[in-house]
Design an enzyme around this catalytic site. Structure first.
Site, mmCIF file in Angstrom:
data_model
loop_
_atom_site.group_PDB
_atom_site.id
_atom_site.type_symbol
_atom_site.label_atom_id
_atom_site.label_comp_id
_atom_site.label_asym_id
_atom_site.label_seq_id
_atom_site.Cartn_x
_atom_site.Cartn_y
_atom_site.Cartn_z
ATOM 1 N N GLY A 31 0.621 -1.173 -0.102
ATOM 2 C CA GLY A 31 -0.145 0.094 0.122
ATOM 3 C C GLY A 31 0.793 1.261 -0.001
ATOM 4 N N HIS A 34 2.181 4.539 -5.166
ATOM 5 C CA HIS A 34 3.066 5.555 -5.720
ATOM 6 C C HIS A 34 3.098 5.071 -7.190
ATOM 7 C CE1 HIS A 34 6.383 2.973 -5.280
ATOM 8 N NE2 HIS A 34 6.224 2.973 -4.096
ATOM 9 N N HIS A 37 4.198 1.464 -8.056
ATOM 10 C CA HIS A 37 3.243 0.605 -7.848
ATOM 11 C C HIS A 37 2.306 0.568 -8.925
ATOM 12 C CE1 HIS A 37 3.940 1.204 -3.229
ATOM 13 N NE2 HIS A 37 4.271 0.045 -3.390
ATOM 14 N N GLN A 61 7.720 -9.860 7.529
ATOM 15 C CA GLN A 61 8.879 -9.546 6.936
ATOM 16 C C GLN A 61 9.518 -8.273 7.562
ATOM 17 O OE1 GLN A 61 6.485 -8.857 3.239
ATOM 18 N NE2 GLN A 61 7.892 -7.035 2.853
ATOM 19 N N GLU A 148 11.729 -4.212 -10.181
ATOM 20 C CA GLU A 148 13.273 -4.351 -10.056
ATOM 21 C C GLU A 148 14.030 -3.695 -8.791
ATOM 22 O OE1 GLU A 148 16.105 -4.443 -13.286
ATOM 23 O OE2 GLU A 148 14.353 -4.508 -14.838
ATOM 24 N N GLN A 153 14.808 -9.467 -3.960
ATOM 25 C CA GLN A 153 13.311 -9.876 -3.671
ATOM 26 C C GLN A 153 12.740 -10.596 -4.878
ATOM 27 O OE1 GLN A 153 10.004 -8.032 -1.709
ATOM 28 N NE2 GLN A 153 9.205 -7.605 -3.520
ATOM 29 N N SER A 186 7.737 4.179 -0.820
ATOM 30 C CA SER A 186 6.624 4.439 0.094
ATOM 31 C C SER A 186 7.252 5.154 1.211
ATOM 32 C CB SER A 186 5.921 3.324 0.697
ATOM 33 O OG SER A 186 5.203 2.432 -0.451
HETATM 34 P P1 AMP Z 1 5.954 -2.541 -1.647
HETATM 35 O O1 AMP Z 1 4.847 -1.968 -1.436
HETATM 36 O O2 AMP Z 1 7.367 -1.518 -1.399
HETATM 37 O O3 AMP Z 1 6.252 -3.882 -1.017
HETATM 38 O O4 AMP Z 1 6.610 -2.541 -3.298
HETATM 39 C C1 AMP Z 1 5.587 -3.495 -3.948
HETATM 40 C C2 AMP Z 1 5.930 -3.734 -5.474
HETATM 41 O O5 AMP Z 1 6.329 -2.480 -6.081
HETATM 42 C C3 AMP Z 1 7.251 -4.652 -5.264
HETATM 43 O O6 AMP Z 1 7.283 -5.355 -6.187
HETATM 44 C C4 AMP Z 1 8.129 -3.386 -5.498
HETATM 45 O O7 AMP Z 1 9.590 -3.809 -6.231
HETATM 46 C C5 AMP Z 1 7.573 -2.536 -6.560
HETATM 47 N N1 AMP Z 1 8.303 -1.082 -6.471
HETATM 48 C C6 AMP Z 1 8.500 -0.399 -5.481
HETATM 49 N N2 AMP Z 1 8.971 0.802 -5.581
HETATM 50 C C7 AMP Z 1 8.961 0.614 -7.011
HETATM 51 C C8 AMP Z 1 9.664 1.767 -8.089
HETATM 52 N N3 AMP Z 1 10.159 2.855 -7.644
HETATM 53 N N4 AMP Z 1 9.631 1.286 -9.362
HETATM 54 C C9 AMP Z 1 9.316 -0.038 -9.839
HETATM 55 N N5 AMP Z 1 8.684 -0.869 -8.968
HETATM 56 C C10 AMP Z 1 8.715 -0.459 -7.518
#
Ligand code: AMP
Length: 283
Positions: A31, A34, A37, A61, A148, A153, A186
């Site tokens: 969540g 941005h 996402h 995690q 990426e 991960q 985030s």
């Molecule tokens: P998170 O909510 O931070 O767990 O991220 C969820 C997904 O969004 C994961 O697959 C992240 O790698 C991806 N993600 C987060 N930030 C970015 C970004 N700046 N550019 C591309 N993908 C992102």
């Protein structure tokens, strides 16, 4: 867009979609949506008939000293963004539905989960592996899009898919950056204005590596050391690790070999915020 909170209801919907020969694409997030996402949702839209977005701040995690309780949860805003992005189903369960009192089974990552981020954040990747696998079973996707931005991960998720014979195509989405080069995250909201501009040193490090590699510098640890130095001499910033790994196995790389792919991984503290970034290079 339908909002689902119960795993069994999501499963029933996913099963019905599959019986109707719908291609399901899933995007998993914690969540505070941005542009990063939303770029994943866009990729899912392009490659699947039905898009499921999951929002779940996964306690397993987070380390004890990490930001689980402060993690931003602007749910109404996320709903509006997801809707506007064309998400079909938003799966946002309560913690108790995912980890009921008697929950016992978790996944254990291998060596890849214990290096780099895994070494700094013990148990982190086991938590990621467990939730991602549970969400695969709940949303039954054909395709799953991961960023990426979290390169280790992503490598671990590909490993899970291989090791557990999951019939899911993993799609990698490029890193979305702000104009300054700072990778969108985030956690960027924790940065003060000053820290935010200091944090661009990570991207400047990536640009420095690009120049070195284009200039045929072969000593990857030496380039990494220069970048560590750049971060360390930026007021308010402290490097955690800067390392080149080979793209295939994620093991530290030494001499750049022609035509081989490497990934520069960076982690640094800017004030009290820990940021990660990375970039792929071909020597
Ligand atoms: P998170 O909510 O931070 O767990 O991220 C969820 C997904 O969004 C994961 O697959 C992240 O790698 C991806 N993600 C987060 N930030 C970015 C970004 N700046 N550019 C591309 N993908 C992102």
């Amino acid at each position: 867009m339908q909002i689902i909170t119960e795993p069994c209801q999501m499963q029933a919907i996913a099963e019905k979609l599959r019986l109707n020969r719908q291609l399901i694409g899933v995007v998993m997030t914690m969540g505070a949506l941005h542009e990063g996402h939303l770029s994943l949702v866009k990729l899912a839209r392009q490659s699947a008939g039905t898009v499921i977005l999951t929002i779940f701040v996964n306690p397993s995690q987070f380390g004890l000293d990490e930001d689980l309780h402060q993690y931003p949860r602007p749910f109404e805003q996320d709903v509006a963004l997801a809707k506007a992005a064309g998400v079909d189903y938003l799966f946002a369960p309560e913690t108790e539905s995912i980890y009921p009192k008697n929950h016992q089974t978790t996944l254990e990552c291998g060596a890849l989960g214990k290096r780099l981020e895994g070494e700094r954040r013990p148990g982190h990747f086991n938590g990621v592996a467990t939730i991602v696998t549970k969400l695969f079973h709940i949303t039954k996707p054909h395709r799953a899009i991961f960023g990426e931005k979290d390169a280790q991960q992503l490598a671990i998720i590909r490993q899970i898919v291989t090791d557990l014979d999951l019939d899911i195509t993993i799609v990698a989405a490029p890193i979305v950056r702000e104009e300054s080069g700072l990778a969108v995250s985030s956690r960027n909201i924790y940065l003060s204005n000053q820290e935010r501009s200091a944090a661009t040193i990570l991207y400047q490090g990536i640009c420095h590596a690009e120049k070195c590699i284009a200039g045929k510098m072969k000593n990857l640890p030496a380039i990494a050391a220069e970048i560590e130095q750049m971060i360390g001499s930026t007021p308010g910033c402290r490097p955690d690790y800067v390392v080149f790994v080979d793209e295939e196995r994620f093991l530290p790389a030494d001499t750049a070999e022609e035509e081989k792919e490497y990934r520069l991984l960076l982690a640094a503290w800017c004030g009290t915020v820990r940021l990660i970034d990375n970039s792929k290079f071909r020597a």
